[in-house]
Design a protein around this motif. Structure first.
Motif, PDB file in Angstrom:
ATOM      1  N   GLY A   8      -1.585  15.156  61.991  1.00  0.00           N
ATOM      2  CA  GLY A   8      -2.380  14.127  61.490  1.00  0.00           C
ATOM      3  C   GLY A   8      -3.493  14.493  60.618  1.00  0.00           C
ATOM      4  O   GLY A   8      -3.654  15.917  60.398  1.00  0.00           O
ATOM      5  N   ASN A   9      -4.325  13.473  60.101  1.00  0.00           N
ATOM      6  CA  ASN A   9      -5.413  13.759  59.301  1.00  0.00           C
ATOM      7  C   ASN A   9      -6.673  13.087  59.793  1.00  0.00           C
ATOM      8  O   ASN A   9      -6.885  12.048  60.229  1.00  0.00           O
ATOM      9  N   HIS A  10      -7.795  13.667  59.518  1.00  0.00           N
ATOM     10  CA  HIS A  10      -9.008  13.226  59.781  1.00  0.00           C
ATOM     11  C   HIS A  10      -9.414  11.924  58.600  1.00  0.00           C
ATOM     12  O   HIS A  10      -9.130  12.245  57.530  1.00  0.00           O
ATOM     13  N   LYS A  17     -14.424   9.733  60.552  1.00  0.00           N
ATOM     14  CA  LYS A  17     -13.765  11.118  60.690  1.00  0.00           C
ATOM     15  C   LYS A  17     -12.636  11.185  61.697  1.00  0.00           C
ATOM     16  O   LYS A  17     -12.670  12.119  62.534  1.00  0.00           O
ATOM     17  N   GLN A  18     -12.132   9.980  62.092  1.00  0.00           N
ATOM     18  CA  GLN A  18     -11.199   9.785  63.184  1.00  0.00           C
ATOM     19  C   GLN A  18     -10.071  10.718  62.776  1.00  0.00           C
ATOM     20  O   GLN A  18      -9.252  10.544  61.824  1.00  0.00           O
ATOM     21  N   LEU A  19      -9.307  11.343  63.687  1.00  0.00           N
ATOM     22  CA  LEU A  19      -7.975  11.878  63.728  1.00  0.00           C
ATOM     23  C   LEU A  19      -6.963  10.923  63.738  1.00  0.00           C
ATOM     24  O   LEU A  19      -6.876  10.185  65.006  1.00  0.00           O
ATOM     25  N   ASP A  20      -6.273  10.737  62.782  1.00  0.00           N
ATOM     26  CA  ASP A  20      -5.104   9.596  62.749  1.00  0.00           C
ATOM     27  C   ASP A  20      -3.956  10.343  62.456  1.00  0.00           C
ATOM     28  O   ASP A  20      -3.749  10.839  61.441  1.00  0.00           O
ATOM     29  N   PHE A  21      -2.888  10.096  63.398  1.00  0.00           N
ATOM     30  CA  PHE A  21      -1.426  10.494  63.352  1.00  0.00           C
ATOM     31  C   PHE A  21      -0.727   9.734  61.892  1.00  0.00           C
ATOM     32  O   PHE A  21       0.160  10.119  61.342  1.00  0.00           O
ATOM     33  N   LEU A  22      -1.078   8.480  61.880  1.00  0.00           N
ATOM     34  CA  LEU A  22      -0.534   7.601  60.632  1.00  0.00           C
ATOM     35  C   LEU A  22      -1.522   7.385  59.708  1.00  0.00           C
ATOM     36  O   LEU A  22      -2.067   6.213  59.508  1.00  0.00           O
ATOM     37  N   SER A  23      -1.974   8.570  58.854  1.00  0.00           N
ATOM     38  CA  SER A  23      -3.438   8.088  57.880  1.00  0.00           C
ATOM     39  C   SER A  23      -2.596   7.697  56.518  1.00  0.00           C
ATOM     40  O   SER A  23      -1.556   7.632  56.414  1.00  0.00           O
TER      41      SER A  23
END
Length: 244
Positions: A8-10, A17-23
């Motif tokens: 994922g990406n922040h 700054k949330q870590l999201d697996f579907l950015s």
């Protein structure tokens, strides 16, 4: 629960700054965002737009290679994205304003061909009324319409001179003929000078008429302005105020 730190990406939004697996990647600024901030209006997208016509854009492109422009089609004009933050975009718009405000080199001036044609037409009329020094051979005569200083309130005078004369001698002859004050050879602050009627450009005292005829600065039949000016004056403004 297992953690996956490399998956994922922040979100790039500063307060998220949330870590999201579907950015999501923004098509405008190309930054990565979470679901809540994926739209430009949700993350205060930094991309700004500048609209230029094709011609203006080419000028800006040459002057500022640091900007990245991406074309988009639009009816009647061309849109260009400026991938840059506030200060660079403001600079691009400032450059555009300079280009728009910069006067054309030909503004207020006739092309030489048009000036030459106009002089030929005027020459035919001048020859009928012009005065000058007797004894000048016809092939040497240069005819000009002389606009006299405003303070005299006199009509313009058609006159002829020898092409071998300097403009300084022409000034002396006109001043003597009209019986006007001529302090060119004294310490007076203001002197008599001749200017091109079309451009307002100072005609050099030391040059002969023949030399400027060769350079096509003037023509036989041209109009010139005789005026009292300070010695540092090289350009006469508001030449259209001088009328016959």
């Amino acid at each position: 629960m297992a953690e996956f730190p490399n998956v994922g990406n922040h979100c790039s939004f500063e307060t998220c700054k949330q870590l999201d697996f579907l950015s999501f990647v923004c098509d405008s600024c190309t930054k990565t965002f979470c679901l809540d901030h994926k739209f430009p209006d949700k993350h205060s997208c930094s991309l700004e737009f500048a609209t230029f016509t094709n011609k203006k854009y080419e000028g800006v492109k040459k002057m500022s290679s640091q900007f990245l422009f991406k074309p988009q089609t639009s009816p009647g004009t061309q849109m260009y994205k400026v991938r840059s933050k506030g200060r660079k975009c403001q600079t691009a718009l400032h450059v555009q304003k300079i280009l728009e405000s910069k006067p054309s080199k030909q503004d207020g001036k006739k092309p030489k061909k048009a000036s030459k044609t106009a002089a030929k037409v005027a020459l035919m009329k001048m020859k009928m009324k012009a005065t000058g020094e007797k004894g000048i051979p016809e092939p040497e005569k240069v005819y000009m319409l002389i606009y006299l200083p405003k303070e005299l309130s006199l009509a313009a005078k058609p006159m002829y001179f020898s092409k071998t004369w300097s403009f300084g001698r022409c000034i002396d002859f006109v001043a003597s003929s009209v019986q006007m004050k001529n302090e060119n050879n004294t310490g007076s602050e203001k002197k008599l000078r001749l200017f091109n009627h079309e451009s307002g450009q100072l005609l050099p005292m030391e040059k002969t008429l023949d030399s400027l005829l060769s350079e096509e600065v003037i023509f036989s039949g041209s109009s010139v302005i005789l005026e009292y000016v300070t010695t540092d004056c090289c350009q006469l403004e508001n030449t259209e105020d001088y009328k016959t």
